[in-house]
Design an enzyme around this catalytic site. Sequence first.
Site, PDB file in Angstrom:
ATOM      1  N   SER A   1      25.031  39.520  42.959  1.00  0.00           N
ATOM      2  CA  SER A   1      24.563  39.478  44.358  1.00  0.00           C
ATOM      3  C   SER A   1      23.217  38.763  44.367  1.00  0.00           C
ATOM      4  CB  SER A   1      24.430  40.893  44.921  1.00  0.00           C
ATOM      5  OG  SER A   1      23.253  41.465  44.417  1.00  0.00           O
TER       6      SER A   1
ATOM      7  N   VAL B   1      16.981  45.952  35.979  1.00  0.00           N
ATOM      8  CA  VAL B   1      15.603  45.999  35.450  1.00  0.00           C
ATOM      9  C   VAL B   1      15.452  45.293  34.093  1.00  0.00           C
ATOM     10  CG1 VAL B   1      13.653  47.497  34.948  1.00  0.00           C
ATOM     11  CG2 VAL B   1      15.353  48.219  36.587  1.00  0.00           C
TER      12      VAL B   1
ATOM     13  N   LYS C   1      26.494  45.365  32.163  1.00  0.00           N
ATOM     14  CA  LYS C   1      27.043  46.587  31.539  1.00  0.00           C
ATOM     15  C   LYS C   1      28.001  46.247  30.404  1.00  0.00           C
ATOM     16  CE  LYS C   1      27.085  50.590  34.522  1.00  0.00           C
ATOM     17  NZ  LYS C   1      26.830  50.322  35.928  1.00  0.00           N
TER      18      LYS C   1
ATOM     19  N   ARG D   1      42.464  70.366  -4.808  1.00  0.00           N
ATOM     20  CA  ARG D   1      43.353  69.280  -4.359  1.00  0.00           C
ATOM     21  C   ARG D   1      44.455  69.037  -5.394  1.00  0.00           C
ATOM     22  NH1 ARG D   1      41.405  64.521  -4.378  1.00  0.00           N
ATOM     23  NH2 ARG D   1      42.628  63.639  -2.680  1.00  0.00           N
TER      24      ARG D   1
ATOM     25  N   HIS E   1      20.079  51.507  14.717  1.00  0.00           N
ATOM     26  CA  HIS E   1      18.722  51.752  15.240  1.00  0.00           C
ATOM     27  C   HIS E   1      18.762  52.901  16.238  1.00  0.00           C
ATOM     28  CE1 HIS E   1      15.958  51.343  18.646  1.00  0.00           C
ATOM     29  NE2 HIS E   1      15.053  50.878  17.808  1.00  0.00           N
TER      30      HIS E   1
ATOM     31  N   GLU F   1      17.164  56.581  16.205  1.00  0.00           N
ATOM     32  CA  GLU F   1      16.389  57.036  17.384  1.00  0.00           C
ATOM     33  C   GLU F   1      16.827  58.458  17.786  1.00  0.00           C
ATOM     34  OE1 GLU F   1      16.357  54.134  20.686  1.00  0.00           O
ATOM     35  OE2 GLU F   1      17.111  55.727  21.965  1.00  0.00           O
TER      36      GLU F   1
ATOM     37  N   GLY G   1      22.509  38.785  35.299  1.00  0.00           N
ATOM     38  CA  GLY G   1      22.461  40.250  35.293  1.00  0.00           C
ATOM     39  C   GLY G   1      21.001  40.643  35.445  1.00  0.00           C
TER      40      GLY G   1
ATOM     41  N   SER H   1      15.780  46.085  21.792  1.00  0.00           N
ATOM     42  CA  SER H   1      15.228  47.434  21.928  1.00  0.00           C
ATOM     43  C   SER H   1      13.821  47.398  22.502  1.00  0.00           C
ATOM     44  CB  SER H   1      15.199  48.138  20.570  1.00  0.00           C
ATOM     45  OG  SER H   1      14.638  49.429  20.735  1.00  0.00           O
TER      46      SER H   1
HETATM   47  C1  6PG Z   1      16.318  50.989  23.041  1.00  0.00           C
HETATM   48  C2  6PG Z   1      17.056  52.213  23.540  1.00  0.00           C
HETATM   49  C3  6PG Z   1      18.017  51.830  24.632  1.00  0.00           C
HETATM   50  C4  6PG Z   1      18.486  52.982  25.495  1.00  0.00           C
HETATM   51  C5  6PG Z   1      19.395  53.919  24.797  1.00  0.00           C
HETATM   52  C6  6PG Z   1      19.412  55.295  25.398  1.00  0.00           C
HETATM   53  O1  6PG Z   1      16.442  50.722  21.857  1.00  0.00           O
HETATM   54  O2  6PG Z   1      15.628  50.372  23.835  1.00  0.00           O
HETATM   55  O3  6PG Z   1      17.777  52.800  22.503  1.00  0.00           O
HETATM   56  O4  6PG Z   1      19.035  51.097  24.049  1.00  0.00           O
HETATM   57  O5  6PG Z   1      17.414  53.645  26.064  1.00  0.00           O
HETATM   58  O6  6PG Z   1      20.693  53.385  24.907  1.00  0.00           O
HETATM   59  O7  6PG Z   1      20.436  55.942  24.794  1.00  0.00           O
HETATM   60  P1  6PG Z   1      20.994  57.327  25.267  1.00  0.00           P
HETATM   61  O8  6PG Z   1      21.177  57.279  26.753  1.00  0.00           O
HETATM   62  O9  6PG Z   1      22.298  57.418  24.558  1.00  0.00           O
HETATM   63  O10 6PG Z   1      19.987  58.335  24.852  1.00  0.00           O
END
Ligand code: 6PG
Length: 483
Positions: free
Chosen positions: A42, A20, A83, A453, A193, A197, A17, A136
Amino acid sequence: MTIDNTEGARAQIGVTGLAVMGSNIARNFARHGHTVALHNRSIAKTDALIEEHGSEGDFVRTETIEEFVGALQKPRRVLIMVKAGAPTDAVIEELAAAMEPGDIIIDGGNALYTDTIRREASLRERGLHFVGAGISGGEEGALNGPSIMPGGPKESYAALGPLLESIAAQVDGTPCCTHIGPDGSGHFVKMVHNGIEYADMQLIGEAYNLLGSALGYDAGKIADVFTEWNGGDLESYLVEITAEVLRQKDAKTGKPLVDVIVDAAEQKGTGRWTVKSALDLGVPVTGIAEAVFARALSGSREQRKAAVGLASGVLADKPTDAAQFTEDIRQALYASKVVAYAQGFDQIAAGSAEYDWDLHPADLATIWRGGCIIRARFLNRIKDAYDENPTLPSLILAPYFRDAIETAIDSWRRVVSTATLLGIPVPAFASSLSYYDALRAERLPAALTQGQRDFFGAHTYERVDAEGKFHTLWSGDRSEVQV
Ligand code: 6PG
């Protein structure tokens, strides 16, 4: 250097895969001296990687899955970067058919942790190790050092850990990678995480909106505020890039780029997953939920268009002391951020208990200090807090954060009340403050909920002064019985 595959099984790791993220991780492995077998559906992507970056290290070009698997040293280690969902299942199946007991398949995508639990169980039956690894740091992190959260069987970490740790970000000589726990725990932790975020980004967005709407600052001036904040307790990747985004000028119009971007936030789904899981676990992650809902509301473009011009009922003038209000916003941002992390760590504790994962919050704070999107100075404080007390009932109760909120509380209230009086939406600031107030309250209106309740459903209640469950005979003489 590209190694001819006829040389036999000599790659330490395979990556399949090569979009990037996958190709950047493959390059990261190669740059750290590992021989990397490459595979992609591919061959064009494989060839492009080798042509552009082949000089960075040792790559083995392979076309078929059999050739790919054959290029790997045993136990074979293959990182899947495709994916989430059906494509991941398809690749796992192909690989599993070509691999042998003891080999390791690592899923580095943002998979749903329940899928990871299922996949791990089914591959375990076939003698294969399946490692769901949260990764991440985006494209840049993948290349230069991500934060890696591998779950799966502990035995697999002996063969895999050193490889992953070598490419992870390092903070104070410690790699931002550790074995998280069994089966789906790595992807669960990565999901939370991402939830944090979302909350962090929403809080930053609210701060930006207040600086613009309440103080009239333009994007450039707001960028300067974020840059200044990044020099203190709020120092973090997200605050740093916020200033960069705000400073960017649109080439076409000359305006700040942020002013020409459509204000409808999209989402791939990990924030939503976090909230769904929190609902199942019964953990209030109000900051994360508000962030997910705020994105949804921003995307309801038709509804928003129809609602523009509705009564505002503004009840206050804009703040006159800009410096004071800016400081108030900084404090509110910090306090709300503490709440978001506290809630995320609560969810991790609940997931750990539910699935018997034995997760260690201090370890997570350690590996989130670098490489990942939520990396921030204050993760050191979170690590310290959990090192000191691994069973801390809430992060908010750790002495450092308790004091920080005590310092911030007046500002936090001023920001939420001023925003409300001015009609500026602050869903995450406000709900975080309400969460804090509810958490510290001696009594909550839940007593009334229990009474209601019991009234309509005989659901019983507990008493403050006696053990057991009680019911009032609401439709009878209203005396109380113990049940
Ligand atoms: C990371 C990011 C990464 C991605 C997110 C974006 O930890 O590197 O979180 O996993 O950029 O999935 O999430 P959204 O498209 O839901 O904002």
